[in-house]
Write a protein that holds these residues in place. Sequence first.
Motif, short mmCIF file in Angstrom:
data_model
loop_
_atom_site.label_atom_id
_atom_site.label_comp_id
_atom_site.label_asym_id
_atom_site.label_seq_id
_atom_site.Cartn_x
_atom_site.Cartn_y
_atom_site.Cartn_z
N PHE A 1 0.80 -1.18 0.06
CA PHE A 1 -0.01 -0.17 -0.08
C PHE A 1 0.96 1.19 0.01
CE2 PHE A 1 -2.02 -3.43 2.28
CZ PHE A 1 -3.32 -3.54 1.61
N VAL A 2 0.84 2.19 -1.07
CA VAL A 2 1.59 3.40 -1.32
C VAL A 2 0.76 4.48 -1.30
CG1 VAL A 2 3.28 4.36 -2.57
CG2 VAL A 2 3.23 2.10 -2.48
N LYS A 3 1.03 5.55 -0.59
CA LYS A 3 0.09 6.88 -0.50
C LYS A 3 -0.12 6.93 -1.80
CE LYS A 3 0.32 8.92 3.98
NZ LYS A 3 0.71 10.06 4.54
N LYS A 4 -1.37 7.71 -2.51
CA LYS A 4 -1.44 7.92 -3.72
C LYS A 4 -0.41 9.08 -4.29
CE LYS A 4 -5.04 9.30 -6.98
NZ LYS A 4 -6.47 9.43 -7.02
N ASP A 5 0.05 10.05 -3.42
CA ASP A 5 0.94 10.87 -4.03
C ASP A 5 2.28 10.58 -4.03
OD1 ASP A 5 -1.05 12.82 -3.74
OD2 ASP A 5 -0.51 13.77 -1.91
N PHE A 6 2.68 9.28 -3.67
CA PHE A 6 3.86 8.78 -3.73
C PHE A 6 4.02 7.46 -4.57
CE2 PHE A 6 3.87 10.99 0.20
CZ PHE A 6 4.93 11.55 0.24
N GLN A 7 2.80 7.00 -5.42
CA GLN A 7 2.82 6.02 -6.25
C GLN A 7 3.61 6.39 -7.57
OE1 GLN A 7 -1.21 5.06 -6.55
NE2 GLN A 7 -1.68 4.53 -4.59
N GLY A 8 4.31 5.48 -8.24
CA GLY A 8 4.86 5.71 -9.49
C GLY A 8 6.22 5.86 -9.32
N GLN A 9 6.90 6.08 -8.07
CA GLN A 9 8.26 6.35 -7.58
C GLN A 9 9.24 5.09 -7.34
OE1 GLN A 9 8.48 9.69 -4.75
NE2 GLN A 9 6.21 10.58 -5.73
N GLN B 1 10.58 -1.16 -4.16
CA GLN B 1 11.25 -1.30 -3.18
C GLN B 1 10.99 -2.16 -2.08
OE1 GLN B 1 13.46 2.55 -1.84
NE2 GLN B 1 12.79 3.19 -3.69
N LEU B 2 9.60 -1.97 -1.66
CA LEU B 2 9.00 -2.83 -0.63
C LEU B 2 9.01 -4.36 -0.93
CD1 LEU B 2 6.24 -0.48 0.85
CD2 LEU B 2 8.07 -1.44 2.03
N LEU B 3 8.50 -4.62 -2.24
CA LEU B 3 8.58 -6.00 -2.61
C LEU B 3 9.89 -6.75 -2.82
CD1 LEU B 3 6.81 -8.21 -3.95
CD2 LEU B 3 7.32 -7.18 -6.29
N ASN B 4 10.98 -5.93 -3.25
CA ASN B 4 12.36 -6.52 -3.17
C ASN B 4 12.69 -6.72 -2.04
OD1 ASN B 4 12.58 -6.26 -5.98
ND2 ASN B 4 13.32 -4.64 -6.02
N TYR B 5 12.48 -5.98 -0.80
CA TYR B 5 12.59 -6.07 0.62
C TYR B 5 12.24 -7.45 1.09
CZ TYR B 5 13.87 -4.69 5.49
OH TYR B 5 14.25 -4.55 6.62
N ALA B 6 11.03 -7.85 0.64
CA ALA B 6 10.47 -9.08 1.14
C ALA B 6 10.93 -10.20 0.35
CB ALA B 6 8.78 -9.14 0.79
N ALA C 1 -1.90 -3.63 -10.62
CA ALA C 1 -1.39 -4.54 -9.46
C ALA C 1 -1.13 -5.74 -10.33
CB ALA C 1 -2.44 -4.79 -8.39
N VAL C 2 -1.81 -6.35 -10.97
CA VAL C 2 -1.72 -7.54 -11.90
C VAL C 2 -0.29 -7.12 -12.86
CG1 VAL C 2 -2.38 -9.35 -13.66
CG2 VAL C 2 -3.93 -8.41 -11.89
N ASN C 3 -0.41 -6.21 -13.66
CA ASN C 3 0.99 -6.00 -14.39
C ASN C 3 2.36 -5.63 -13.43
OD1 ASN C 3 -0.68 -6.10 -16.83
ND2 ASN C 3 -1.24 -3.99 -16.78
N PHE C 4 1.84 -5.08 -12.23
CA PHE C 4 3.26 -4.65 -11.33
C PHE C 4 3.80 -6.12 -10.98
CE2 PHE C 4 4.54 -4.60 -7.03
CZ PHE C 4 5.52 -3.54 -7.19
N TYR C 5 2.78 -6.96 -10.47
CA TYR C 5 3.52 -8.35 -10.16
C TYR C 5 4.09 -9.28 -11.32
CZ TYR C 5 1.51 -6.99 -5.52
OH TYR C 5 1.21 -6.35 -4.52
#
Length: 189
Positions: A99-107, A112-117, A135-139
Amino acid sequence: MIKLKKTLIYYRKKKLGGLPGFFGVKMIRKFKKTDSDEIMQIWLDCNINAHDFVAKEYWQKNYPFVRDAIQYAEVYIYEIDQKIVAFIGLQNDYIAGIFVKKDFQGQGIGQQLLNYAKDRHTELTLSVYEKNKNAVNFYVKHGFSIEKSSVDTDTGEVDYLMKWKRKNADRQIFSQYECWLTKRSTPIN
């Protein structure tokens, strides 16, 4: 150099509305109980924004359950200038969500969080609604594959079970070495 710095500061303040964290200190850290209110607001806002095909009341109804569940999950917070802007929640090898706040999406914060996991797990699974194309495309972009689809009985929406598995790094290195040996041992004509 001073002129460039002043131009960037002006751009940040006037053109980007301040864009918090544009130059700030960024870090990923473990969840603390004192983060609950802030991350729950992010959870609610992100779900309502990303899932316009699901009634807003569904997310509001599930809020208390998720608030309790987060206390027992593996949660990592993404901060910029000591302000929470995103988080990832895991239950063992299952990603409950990024979950990323709207103003910070696309950065690149979600990545980074996914890679951390990924650094902490050998495989990960998650569920995502079929209609949540972003989300599907992101994953998929980050190495997840769709394992199966089913209908979420609570919403009536189709969701995908997606899976990522770490490739055997030792095998990859050995394979590269094998290719190198093969190429080197081939006679040059």
